[in-house]
Design an enzyme around this catalytic site. Structure first.
Site, short mmCIF file in Angstrom:
data_model
loop_
_atom_site.label_atom_id
_atom_site.label_comp_id
_atom_site.label_asym_id
_atom_site.label_seq_id
_atom_site.Cartn_x
_atom_site.Cartn_y
_atom_site.Cartn_z
N ALA A 109 10.61 22.84 35.16
CA ALA A 109 10.64 21.61 35.51
C ALA A 109 10.32 21.20 36.93
O ALA A 109 10.11 22.21 37.80
CB ALA A 109 12.10 20.87 35.24
N ASP A 110 9.79 20.12 37.27
CA ASP A 110 9.53 19.71 38.73
C ASP A 110 10.00 18.48 38.82
O ASP A 110 9.74 17.49 37.98
CB ASP A 110 8.16 20.11 39.12
N THR A 111 10.60 17.90 40.01
CA THR A 111 11.21 16.67 40.11
C THR A 111 10.75 16.23 41.54
O THR A 111 10.63 16.74 42.61
CB THR A 111 12.85 16.72 40.09
#
Length: 291
Positions: free
Chosen positions: A134-136
Protein backbone atom coordinates in the site's frame (compact mmCIF):
# COMPACT_ATOMS: atom_id res chain seq x y z
CA UNK A 1 -7.93 -18.70 40.22
CA UNK A 2 -11.35 -20.32 40.60
CA UNK A 3 -13.86 -17.68 41.84
CA UNK A 4 -16.13 -20.45 43.17
CA UNK A 5 -13.41 -21.99 45.38
CA UNK A 6 -13.89 -21.59 49.17
CA UNK A 7 -11.93 -18.80 50.83
CA UNK A 8 -8.73 -20.04 52.54
CA UNK A 9 -8.75 -20.36 56.32
CA UNK A 10 -5.83 -17.93 56.66
CA UNK A 11 -6.45 -15.02 54.26
CA UNK A 12 -3.55 -12.73 53.25
CA UNK A 13 -2.53 -10.13 55.84
CA UNK A 14 -3.82 -7.16 53.79
CA UNK A 15 -7.29 -8.74 53.63
CA UNK A 16 -7.35 -9.44 57.40
CA UNK A 17 -6.21 -5.86 58.14
CA UNK A 18 -8.89 -4.40 55.88
CA UNK A 19 -11.56 -6.42 57.63
CA UNK A 20 -10.38 -5.28 61.07
CA UNK A 21 -10.74 -1.65 60.04
CA UNK A 22 -14.09 -2.16 58.32
CA UNK A 23 -12.73 -1.37 54.84
CA UNK A 24 -14.92 -2.99 52.18
CA UNK A 25 -13.11 -5.25 49.72
CA UNK A 26 -13.98 -5.00 46.05
CA UNK A 27 -14.51 -8.32 44.35
CA UNK A 28 -12.32 -9.01 41.33
CA UNK A 29 -14.22 -8.59 38.10
CA UNK A 30 -14.48 -11.67 35.90
CA UNK A 31 -12.03 -11.82 33.02
CA UNK A 32 -13.61 -10.42 29.90
CA UNK A 33 -12.93 -12.23 26.70
CA UNK A 34 -12.35 -10.22 23.54
CA UNK A 35 -14.59 -10.48 20.50
CA UNK A 36 -14.49 -13.67 18.47
CA UNK A 37 -12.47 -13.58 15.23
CA UNK A 38 -14.30 -12.46 12.12
CA UNK A 39 -15.36 -15.61 10.26
CA UNK A 40 -15.02 -15.02 6.52
CA UNK A 41 -13.81 -17.58 3.95
CA UNK A 42 -10.89 -15.40 2.81
CA UNK A 43 -9.75 -14.81 6.40
CA UNK A 44 -10.11 -18.48 7.34
CA UNK A 45 -7.98 -19.34 4.32
CA UNK A 46 -5.27 -16.76 5.05
CA UNK A 47 -4.94 -17.55 8.77
CA UNK A 48 -3.17 -20.80 7.90
CA UNK A 49 -1.07 -19.35 5.06
CA UNK A 50 2.00 -17.18 4.63
CA UNK A 51 0.86 -13.58 4.21
CA UNK A 52 3.43 -10.85 3.50
CA UNK A 53 2.84 -7.17 4.17
CA UNK A 54 5.20 -5.16 1.95
CA UNK A 55 5.23 -2.26 4.40
CA UNK A 56 6.90 -1.35 7.67
CA UNK A 57 3.82 0.61 8.78
CA UNK A 58 2.70 -0.50 12.26
CA UNK A 59 -0.73 0.96 11.50
CA UNK A 60 -1.30 -1.30 8.48
CA UNK A 61 -0.10 -4.30 10.45
CA UNK A 62 -2.46 -3.41 13.31
CA UNK A 63 -5.44 -3.22 10.93
CA UNK A 64 -4.67 -6.71 9.61
CA UNK A 65 -4.20 -7.97 13.18
CA UNK A 66 -7.71 -6.71 14.02
CA UNK A 67 -9.02 -9.05 11.33
CA UNK A 68 -7.33 -11.97 13.06
CA UNK A 69 -4.31 -12.11 10.73
CA UNK A 70 -1.81 -12.19 13.56
CA UNK A 71 1.07 -13.90 11.78
CA UNK A 72 1.54 -11.40 8.97
CA UNK A 73 5.17 -11.28 7.84
CA UNK A 74 6.61 -7.78 7.60
CA UNK A 75 8.78 -7.47 4.48
CA UNK A 76 9.12 -3.78 3.55
CA UNK A 77 10.34 -2.74 0.14
CA UNK A 78 13.72 -1.03 -0.04
CA UNK A 79 13.16 0.03 -3.63
CA UNK A 80 13.47 3.83 -4.08
CA UNK A 81 10.12 5.56 -4.57
CA UNK A 82 11.09 7.49 -7.68
CA UNK A 83 7.91 7.55 -9.78
CA UNK A 84 7.81 10.82 -11.73
CA UNK A 85 4.97 12.96 -10.35
CA UNK A 86 4.92 15.75 -12.92
CA UNK A 87 3.26 13.96 -15.84
CA UNK A 88 0.69 11.77 -14.11
CA UNK A 89 -2.31 12.19 -11.80
CA UNK A 90 -2.06 11.61 -8.03
CA UNK A 91 -4.13 8.41 -8.49
CA UNK A 92 -1.73 7.09 -11.12
CA UNK A 93 1.28 8.03 -9.00
CA UNK A 94 0.13 6.26 -5.84
CA UNK A 95 -1.03 3.17 -7.78
CA UNK A 96 2.29 2.82 -9.60
CA UNK A 97 4.26 3.26 -6.38
CA UNK A 98 2.26 0.48 -4.66
CA UNK A 99 2.62 -1.77 -7.72
CA UNK A 100 6.40 -1.37 -7.79
CA UNK A 101 6.61 -2.12 -4.08
CA UNK A 102 4.66 -5.37 -4.32
CA UNK A 103 6.55 -6.70 -7.33
CA UNK A 104 9.89 -5.89 -5.73
CA UNK A 105 8.98 -7.57 -2.43
CA UNK A 106 7.54 -10.65 -4.15
CA UNK A 107 10.72 -11.02 -6.20
CA UNK A 108 12.86 -10.60 -3.07
CA UNK A 109 10.78 -13.17 -1.16
CA UNK A 110 11.23 -15.75 -3.93
CA UNK A 111 14.97 -15.07 -4.07
CA UNK A 112 15.18 -15.52 -0.31
CA UNK A 113 13.38 -18.85 -0.62
CA UNK A 114 15.94 -20.03 -3.18
CA UNK A 115 18.78 -19.08 -0.82
CA UNK A 116 17.10 -20.90 2.07
CA UNK A 117 16.73 -24.03 -0.08
CA UNK A 118 20.51 -24.09 -0.57
CA UNK A 119 21.12 -23.75 3.16
CA UNK A 120 20.49 -27.11 4.78
CA UNK A 121 20.38 -25.56 8.25
CA UNK A 122 17.51 -23.20 7.47
CA UNK A 123 13.93 -24.39 7.28
CA UNK A 124 12.42 -23.52 3.92
CA UNK A 125 9.50 -21.08 4.33
CA UNK A 126 6.17 -21.72 2.69
CA UNK A 127 5.40 -20.03 -0.61
CA UNK A 128 3.64 -16.68 -0.07
CA UNK A 129 -0.11 -17.15 -0.39
CA UNK A 130 -0.71 -13.41 -0.52
CA UNK A 131 1.39 -10.25 -0.66
CA UNK A 132 -0.12 -6.88 0.22
CA UNK A 133 1.39 -3.49 -0.48
CA UNK A 134 0.00 0.00 0.00
CA UNK A 135 1.02 3.59 -0.49
CA UNK A 136 -0.73 6.64 0.93
CA UNK A 137 -0.46 10.26 -0.21
CA UNK A 138 -2.31 13.51 0.25
CA UNK A 139 -3.73 15.26 -2.81
CA UNK A 140 -4.44 18.94 -2.21
CA UNK A 141 -7.28 20.84 -3.85
CA UNK A 142 -4.87 22.02 -6.53
CA UNK A 143 -3.70 18.46 -7.25
CA UNK A 144 -0.37 18.80 -5.47
CA UNK A 145 0.95 15.58 -3.92
CA UNK A 146 2.02 15.66 -0.27
CA UNK A 147 3.92 12.79 1.32
CA UNK A 148 5.83 12.75 4.63
CA UNK A 149 7.21 16.07 5.94
CA UNK A 150 10.96 16.53 5.43
CA UNK A 151 11.58 18.41 8.67
CA UNK A 152 9.78 20.38 11.38
CA UNK A 153 9.38 23.58 9.34
CA UNK A 154 8.10 21.63 6.35
CA UNK A 155 5.70 19.86 8.71
CA UNK A 156 4.29 23.17 10.00
CA UNK A 157 3.94 24.58 6.47
CA UNK A 158 2.19 21.40 5.33
CA UNK A 159 -0.43 21.46 8.10
CA UNK A 160 -1.07 25.18 7.70
CA UNK A 161 -1.65 24.62 4.00
CA UNK A 162 -4.13 21.81 4.72
CA UNK A 163 -5.94 24.05 7.21
CA UNK A 164 -6.04 27.06 4.91
CA UNK A 165 -7.31 25.07 1.93
CA UNK A 166 -9.88 23.32 4.17
CA UNK A 167 -10.40 20.14 2.10
CA UNK A 168 -7.94 17.57 0.78
CA UNK A 169 -8.07 13.97 -0.37
CA UNK A 170 -6.26 11.03 1.15
CA UNK A 171 -5.42 8.50 -1.55
CA UNK A 172 -4.30 4.99 -0.65
CA UNK A 173 -3.40 2.51 -3.34
CA UNK A 174 -3.57 -1.10 -2.22
CA UNK A 175 -2.06 -3.91 -4.30
CA UNK A 176 -2.56 -7.61 -3.65
CA UNK A 177 -0.69 -10.46 -5.32
CA UNK A 178 -1.16 -14.23 -5.19
CA UNK A 179 0.70 -16.97 -7.08
CA UNK A 180 -1.28 -18.54 -9.91
CA UNK A 181 -2.50 -22.09 -9.36
CA UNK A 182 -1.49 -23.11 -12.88
CA UNK A 183 1.82 -21.17 -12.94
CA UNK A 184 0.80 -19.48 -16.20
CA UNK A 185 2.70 -16.33 -17.19
CA UNK A 186 3.47 -14.10 -15.34
CA UNK A 187 3.03 -16.60 -12.50
CA UNK A 188 0.84 -14.44 -10.30
CA UNK A 189 -2.49 -12.61 -10.12
CA UNK A 190 -2.26 -8.92 -9.21
CA UNK A 191 -5.00 -6.40 -8.49
CA UNK A 192 -4.80 -2.72 -7.56
CA UNK A 193 -7.35 -0.28 -6.17
CA UNK A 194 -7.06 3.39 -5.24
CA UNK A 195 -9.36 4.54 -2.42
CA UNK A 196 -10.09 8.23 -1.86
CA UNK A 197 -11.32 9.89 1.33
CA UNK A 198 -12.08 13.59 1.66
CA UNK A 199 -10.73 15.15 4.85
CA UNK A 200 -11.90 18.51 6.16
CA UNK A 201 -9.48 20.37 8.45
CA UNK A 202 -10.71 22.72 11.16
CA UNK A 203 -10.16 26.43 10.59
CA UNK A 204 -8.30 29.01 12.69
CA UNK A 205 -11.59 30.54 13.84
CA UNK A 206 -12.77 27.06 14.93
CA UNK A 207 -9.86 26.48 17.29
CA UNK A 208 -6.96 25.68 14.97
CA UNK A 209 -4.68 28.74 15.05
CA UNK A 210 -0.98 28.54 14.24
CA UNK A 211 0.11 27.82 17.81
CA UNK A 212 -2.08 24.69 17.95
CA UNK A 213 -0.49 23.42 14.72
CA UNK A 214 2.99 24.16 16.06
CA UNK A 215 2.20 22.36 19.33
CA UNK A 216 0.93 19.35 17.37
CA UNK A 217 4.09 19.21 15.27
CA UNK A 218 6.19 19.09 18.45
CA UNK A 219 4.38 15.90 19.52
CA UNK A 220 6.05 14.18 16.51
CA UNK A 221 2.91 12.10 16.07
CA UNK A 222 2.61 12.88 12.36
CA UNK A 223 6.28 13.16 11.45
CA UNK A 224 6.35 9.82 9.62
CA UNK A 225 2.92 10.04 8.00
CA UNK A 226 1.67 11.30 4.66
CA UNK A 227 0.31 14.80 5.14
CA UNK A 228 1.96 15.03 8.55
CA UNK A 229 -0.93 13.89 10.74
CA UNK A 230 -2.44 10.72 12.23
CA UNK A 231 -6.23 10.75 12.22
CA UNK A 232 -6.36 7.90 14.75
CA UNK A 233 -4.38 9.99 17.24
CA UNK A 234 -4.36 13.53 18.61
CA UNK A 235 -4.78 14.93 15.09
CA UNK A 236 -8.23 13.39 14.86
CA UNK A 237 -9.25 15.51 17.85
CA UNK A 238 -7.52 18.84 17.21
CA UNK A 239 -6.86 19.10 13.45
CA UNK A 240 -9.60 17.22 11.61
CA UNK A 241 -13.15 18.54 11.51
CA UNK A 242 -14.78 15.67 9.57
CA UNK A 243 -14.18 13.13 6.82
CA UNK A 244 -16.20 11.75 3.93
CA UNK A 245 -15.25 8.18 3.14
CA UNK A 246 -13.27 5.38 4.74
CA UNK A 247 -11.41 6.17 7.97
CA UNK A 248 -9.14 3.09 7.66
CA UNK A 249 -8.10 4.44 4.27
CA UNK A 250 -6.82 7.58 6.01
CA UNK A 251 -5.00 5.38 8.54
CA UNK A 252 -3.25 3.64 5.64
CA UNK A 253 -5.16 0.58 4.43
CA UNK A 254 -8.73 0.35 3.07
CA UNK A 255 -9.49 -2.96 4.76
CA UNK A 256 -12.77 -3.88 3.09
CA UNK A 257 -11.34 -3.32 -0.38
CA UNK A 258 -8.18 -5.24 0.55
CA UNK A 259 -10.26 -8.29 1.45
CA UNK A 260 -12.27 -7.98 -1.76
CA UNK A 261 -9.09 -7.90 -3.85
CA UNK A 262 -7.63 -10.83 -1.89
CA UNK A 263 -10.74 -12.89 -2.65
CA UNK A 264 -10.38 -12.08 -6.33
CA UNK A 265 -6.70 -13.04 -6.70
CA UNK A 266 -7.05 -16.23 -4.64
CA UNK A 267 -10.56 -17.59 -5.16
CA UNK A 268 -11.43 -16.11 -8.57
CA UNK A 269 -8.22 -16.45 -10.54
CA UNK A 270 -8.57 -15.84 -14.27
CA UNK A 271 -12.11 -14.48 -13.98
CA UNK A 272 -13.04 -11.19 -15.58
CA UNK A 273 -15.17 -8.55 -13.83
CA UNK A 274 -18.25 -9.57 -15.84
CA UNK A 275 -17.80 -13.22 -14.81
CA UNK A 276 -17.45 -12.28 -11.14
CA UNK A 277 -20.55 -10.08 -11.33
CA UNK A 278 -22.63 -12.81 -12.96
CA UNK A 279 -21.47 -15.37 -10.37
CA UNK A 280 -22.52 -13.05 -7.55
CA UNK A 281 -25.90 -12.50 -9.20
CA UNK A 282 -26.36 -16.27 -9.56
CA UNK A 283 -25.62 -16.71 -5.85
CA UNK A 284 -28.17 -14.03 -4.95
CA UNK A 285 -30.79 -15.64 -7.23
CA UNK A 286 -30.14 -19.03 -5.65
CA UNK A 287 -30.52 -17.58 -2.13
CA UNK A 288 -33.80 -15.92 -3.11
CA UNK A 289 -35.03 -19.20 -4.63
CA UNK A 290 -34.32 -21.07 -1.39
CA UNK A 291 -35.98 -18.32 0.64
Amino acid sequence: MDPTAPEPENPPAYIAAARRHGIPLRQSAPIRRGPMPLQLPILEHLRTKRVILASASPRRKALLNQLGLNDVEIFPSDKPEDVEKAKITPEEYVAETARRKILHVYEQALMQQEEDEKNKNVEKPDDPALVISADTIIATRSGRILEKPRDEQDHIRMLKHLRDTRIHRVLTAVCVLAPKDNAAHPGYELETHVEATEVYFAQARDGLPDDVIEAYVKTREGADKAGGYAIQGVAGMVLVDKIEGSVDNVIGLPVRKTLQLAEKVIFKQGMEEDDIGSDEEDEEDEEQYHD
